[in-house]
Motif scaffolding. Structure first.
Motif, short mmCIF file in Angstrom:
data_model
loop_
_atom_site.label_atom_id
_atom_site.label_comp_id
_atom_site.label_asym_id
_atom_site.label_seq_id
_atom_site.Cartn_x
_atom_site.Cartn_y
_atom_site.Cartn_z
N LEU A 42 0.70 -1.31 0.19
CA LEU A 42 0.26 0.32 0.27
C LEU A 42 0.82 1.11 0.22
O LEU A 42 1.86 1.61 0.72
CB LEU A 42 -0.33 0.11 1.25
N SER A 43 0.54 2.04 -0.32
CA SER A 43 1.48 3.52 -0.63
C SER A 43 1.72 3.75 0.49
O SER A 43 0.96 4.10 1.67
CB SER A 43 0.28 4.45 -1.83
N LYS A 44 2.47 4.72 0.62
CA LYS A 44 3.46 5.32 2.49
C LYS A 44 1.93 5.86 3.35
O LYS A 44 1.39 6.48 2.70
CB LYS A 44 4.37 6.07 2.12
N ASP A 45 1.73 5.19 3.99
CA ASP A 45 1.09 6.08 5.06
C ASP A 45 1.93 6.62 6.27
O ASP A 45 2.45 5.88 6.78
CB ASP A 45 0.38 5.14 5.30
N SER A 46 2.02 7.72 6.90
CA SER A 46 2.84 8.80 7.71
C SER A 46 2.19 8.17 8.69
O SER A 46 3.42 8.41 9.89
CB SER A 46 2.62 10.41 7.08
N GLY A 47 1.37 7.81 9.52
CA GLY A 47 1.33 7.37 10.18
C GLY A 47 1.51 6.18 11.22
O GLY A 47 1.65 5.12 11.99
N LEU A 48 2.61 5.18 10.22
CA LEU A 48 3.22 3.85 10.51
C LEU A 48 4.42 4.30 10.13
O LEU A 48 5.15 5.26 9.96
CB LEU A 48 2.83 2.38 9.28
N ASP A 49 5.29 3.43 11.12
CA ASP A 49 7.26 3.58 11.19
C ASP A 49 7.46 3.29 9.70
O ASP A 49 8.65 3.32 9.74
CB ASP A 49 7.40 3.23 12.15
N TYR A 88 4.65 -0.24 13.54
CA TYR A 88 3.88 0.66 14.28
C TYR A 88 3.93 1.47 15.38
O TYR A 88 4.11 -0.48 16.70
CB TYR A 88 1.53 1.71 13.57
N THR A 89 4.28 2.19 16.29
CA THR A 89 4.18 2.41 17.49
C THR A 89 2.91 3.20 18.16
O THR A 89 2.71 4.07 18.18
CB THR A 89 5.16 3.12 17.98
N LEU A 90 2.35 2.43 19.32
CA LEU A 90 1.39 2.78 20.54
C LEU A 90 1.86 3.23 21.40
O LEU A 90 1.86 2.26 22.61
CB LEU A 90 0.02 2.30 19.98
N ALA A 91 1.16 4.39 22.37
CA ALA A 91 1.41 4.61 23.69
C ALA A 91 2.64 4.07 24.16
O ALA A 91 3.08 3.30 25.21
CB ALA A 91 0.42 3.89 24.79
N GLY A 92 4.25 3.58 23.28
CA GLY A 92 5.41 3.38 23.35
C GLY A 92 5.61 2.02 23.02
O GLY A 92 6.22 1.50 23.79
N THR A 93 4.11 1.06 22.54
CA THR A 93 4.79 -0.15 22.91
C THR A 93 4.49 -0.36 21.24
O THR A 93 4.07 0.23 20.51
CB THR A 93 3.85 -0.93 22.83
N LYS A 94 5.45 -1.22 20.72
CA LYS A 94 5.93 -1.42 19.23
C LYS A 94 4.79 -2.87 18.99
O LYS A 94 4.69 -3.66 19.71
CB LYS A 94 6.58 -1.99 18.45
N TYR A 95 3.93 -2.49 17.59
CA TYR A 95 3.24 -3.86 16.99
C TYR A 95 4.05 -3.86 15.79
O TYR A 95 3.91 -2.76 15.23
CB TYR A 95 1.56 -3.64 17.16
N SER A 96 3.18 -5.25 15.21
CA SER A 96 2.90 -5.51 13.60
C SER A 96 2.47 -5.88 13.20
O SER A 96 0.94 -6.26 14.15
CB SER A 96 3.92 -6.32 13.38
N LYS A 133 -9.19 -8.40 6.24
CA LYS A 133 -9.19 -8.76 7.59
C LYS A 133 -7.49 -8.01 7.79
O LYS A 133 -6.30 -8.02 7.41
CB LYS A 133 -8.77 -10.12 7.73
N ASN A 134 -7.46 -7.79 9.25
CA ASN A 134 -6.20 -7.53 9.83
C ASN A 134 -5.54 -8.41 10.96
O ASN A 134 -6.34 -8.95 11.51
CB ASN A 134 -5.87 -6.38 10.32
N LYS A 135 -4.24 -8.53 11.15
CA LYS A 135 -3.73 -9.54 11.84
C LYS A 135 -2.51 -8.59 12.96
O LYS A 135 -1.69 -7.94 11.80
CB LYS A 135 -3.28 -10.92 11.64
N PHE A 136 -2.90 -8.32 14.02
CA PHE A 136 -1.83 -7.87 14.72
C PHE A 136 -1.56 -8.38 16.29
O PHE A 136 -1.62 -9.66 15.77
CB PHE A 136 -2.43 -6.38 15.76
N LYS A 137 -0.30 -8.25 15.77
CA LYS A 137 0.94 -8.82 16.80
C LYS A 137 1.50 -8.06 17.66
O LYS A 137 2.09 -6.87 16.97
CB LYS A 137 1.84 -9.62 16.73
N ASN A 138 1.55 -8.09 19.20
CA ASN A 138 2.61 -7.06 20.05
C ASN A 138 3.98 -7.65 19.70
O ASN A 138 4.20 -8.25 20.93
CB ASN A 138 1.89 -6.98 21.48
N GLU A 139 4.41 -7.17 19.24
CA GLU A 139 5.78 -7.61 19.47
C GLU A 139 6.31 -7.31 20.92
O GLU A 139 7.74 -8.32 21.41
CB GLU A 139 6.99 -6.03 19.54
#
Length: 211
Positions: A42-49, A88-96, A133-139
């Motif tokens: 997907l084209s670049k989203d500024s909200g993602l690391d 991406y990072t949310l509240a100091g926690t990294k997610y994929s 669908k989205n699959k999220f993982k707390n790193e």
């Protein structure tokens, strides 16, 4: 759903026209099946690391309709997996996250044979989303979760332009490659002033013509 039915009806009409054309042409219409690997993003989203490509698959049918000695049009119907991977990072926690967007696509490729077995192609692709669908993982702790199908929150119609090439090793079996650049926004209700998110796709696979 109306767009999907319309797209499939148009393709069915093209196949019927192809059959009639083949009966009066010295170069008959050929039908076939194809399938292979998708590499999508997907084209670049500024909200993602960080954003990465996602591997998927495609499979479908086609009709190749000769229009001249070296020129033809090839309508197709495919099941094709789009999407991407991101961090991406949310509240100091990294997610994929892994985004999976499945479409029924209707490419209509205009092909020119550079030599009898080698062609280049270009044309539009119409896509109709069937699943998202989205699959999220707390790193940090390794926990993961998957969202339910949320395609109703997205723009379920996708329009892109495809460029590609193919080579037939035998009269029946060929290797194909295609890049599709999306032109429509994946998001349905995008906030004013924000950048659009578009699909990008590279396909490689095999095609088999019935002769």
């Amino acid at each position: 759903m109306k767009k999907l039915i319309l797209g499939l009806a148009l393709t069915a009409g093209t196949f019927a026209f192809a059959q009639q054309t083949g009966n009066t042409s010295s170069n008959p219409v050929t039908f076939g099946v194809k399938g292979g690997m998708n590499v999508s993003s997907l084209s670049k989203d500024s909200g993602l690391d960080d954003q990465k490509s996602k591997i998927g698959f495609n499979a479908g049918v086609f009709a190749n309709i000769p229009l001249a000695a070296s020129f033809s049009v090839q309508p197709e119907v495919q099941y094709s997996q789009y999407g991407n991977k991101s961090d991406y990072t949310l509240a100091g926690t990294k997610y994929s996250a892994s985004t999976k967007l499945d479409y029924i696509t209707v490419p209509v490729m205009f092909q020119y044979n550079l030599i009898p077995n080698l062609y280049v192609e270009a044309g539009p692709e119409f896509g109709f989303m069937v699943s998202a669908k989205n699959k999220f993982k707390n790193e940090s702790n390794g926990q993961s979760s998957t969202t339910d199908n949320y395609k109703d929150n997205l723009n379920t119609f996708n329009f892109g332009i495809g460029l590609g090439a193919g080579y037939y090793f035998t009269p029946n079996l060929g290797l194909t490659a295609r890049y599709v650049a999306g032109l429509t926004d994946v998001a349905k209700n995008r906030p004013s002033g924000s950048d659009a998110t578009r699909n990008n796709l590279f396909q490689v696979g095999l095609a088999y013509k019935f002769k």
